[in-house]
Design a protein around this motif. Structure first.
Motif, short mmCIF file in Angstrom:
data_model
loop_
_atom_site.label_atom_id
_atom_site.label_comp_id
_atom_site.label_asym_id
_atom_site.label_seq_id
_atom_site.Cartn_x
_atom_site.Cartn_y
_atom_site.Cartn_z
N TYR A 42 0.85 -1.19 0.00
CA TYR A 42 0.00 0.00 0.00
C TYR A 42 0.88 1.24 0.00
O TYR A 42 1.91 1.28 0.67
N GLN A 43 0.48 2.22 -0.80
CA GLN A 43 1.11 3.53 -0.76
C GLN A 43 0.03 4.57 -0.97
O GLN A 43 -0.80 4.44 -1.87
N ASN A 44 0.03 5.60 -0.13
CA ASN A 44 -1.08 6.54 -0.15
C ASN A 44 -0.86 7.78 -0.99
O ASN A 44 -1.72 8.63 -1.04
N THR A 45 0.24 7.91 -1.68
CA THR A 45 0.44 9.07 -2.56
C THR A 45 1.13 8.64 -3.84
O THR A 45 2.35 8.70 -3.96
N VAL A 46 0.35 8.19 -4.81
CA VAL A 46 0.88 7.87 -6.13
C VAL A 46 0.13 8.73 -7.15
O VAL A 46 -0.92 9.31 -6.84
N PHE A 55 -2.37 3.54 -3.97
CA PHE A 55 -1.99 2.29 -4.64
C PHE A 55 -2.20 1.18 -3.63
O PHE A 55 -1.68 1.22 -2.52
N LEU A 56 -2.98 0.17 -4.02
CA LEU A 56 -3.25 -0.96 -3.13
C LEU A 56 -3.02 -2.25 -3.92
O LEU A 56 -3.57 -2.44 -5.00
N LEU A 57 -2.18 -3.11 -3.37
CA LEU A 57 -1.87 -4.40 -3.98
C LEU A 57 -2.35 -5.50 -3.05
O LEU A 57 -1.98 -5.52 -1.88
N ASP A 59 -3.60 -9.92 -2.90
CA ASP A 59 -3.22 -11.20 -3.48
C ASP A 59 -4.00 -11.55 -4.74
O ASP A 59 -3.75 -12.57 -5.36
N SER A 60 -4.93 -10.69 -5.16
CA SER A 60 -5.68 -10.97 -6.40
C SER A 60 -5.82 -9.78 -7.33
O SER A 60 -6.18 -9.96 -8.49
N ASN A 61 -5.56 -8.56 -6.85
CA ASN A 61 -5.79 -7.37 -7.66
C ASN A 61 -4.79 -6.26 -7.35
O ASN A 61 -4.20 -6.22 -6.27
N VAL A 62 -4.69 -5.34 -8.30
CA VAL A 62 -4.00 -4.07 -8.10
C VAL A 62 -5.08 -3.00 -8.21
O VAL A 62 -5.90 -3.03 -9.13
#
Length: 172
Positions: A42-46, A55-57, A59-62
């Motif tokens: 997870y990153q909150n500033t992309v 940005f949220l990754l 185990d099944s989606n981006v």
């Protein structure tokens, strides 16, 4: 299944610090995360197409979740992604994902996390491909069994059975 508290804690762990409004973010994520979906990065500033977001990754989606009052969410399943490319700059890294009918570039990802993120995505793409191949192989085996039954019932000749069976085996 995550709760608001457990997801807030997981997001904080992944960031290395506690972001503002992490509880609100967790609440929103809980509205679309599937029951057994695990958050891996997870990153909150992309930035995507000059729009700030999260940005949220899993185990099944981006996911890319646009910041703002109306949180527009873009979801990319591993089964649809077929190419992962990273570009590392002086301060940040960019991640390009492409697949059937789409291409998206996440700008300003943490440089220190880009290799891990790419490895997770690539491993899950490879896993999705293997599952699809296994499914196809199982379908072909089932079709061959049905053809065999038709041959045993006298509906197909031995020659017809062998021809159809070979056609199916060539698809594997």
């Amino acid at each position: 299944m995550y709760t608001k508290e457990s997801l807030s804690q997981r997001l904080t762990e992944l960031l290395g610090n506690k972001p503002l409004f992490v509880g609100n973010t967790a609440n929103y994520f809980l509205t679309f995360l599937k029951e057994n979906e695990e958050v891996l990065a997870y990153q909150n500033t992309v930035v995507v197409d000059k729009k700030m977001g999260d940005f949220l990754l899993t185990d099944s989606n981006v996911y890319f979740i646009e910041q703002g009052f109306f949180k527009k969410r873009s979801e990319f399943s591993f089964s649809k992604i077929n190419h992962v490319e990273k570009t590392i700059g002086v301060f940040f890294a960019d991640l390009n994902l492409s697949g059937s009918g789409f291409s998206i570039t996440f700008n300003q990802l943490q440089k220190t996390k880009i290799d891990e993120i790419c490895n997770i995505i690539q491993a899950n793409i490879d896993n999705s491909s293997k599952q699809e191949n296994n499914s196809t192989n199982n379908d072909i085996a089932t079709k061959i069994q049905k053809l065999h039954e038709l041959k045993e019932q006298g509906i197909l000749t031995e020659e017809e059975f062998n021809t159809k069976k070979q056609d199916l085996l060539n698809r594997m």
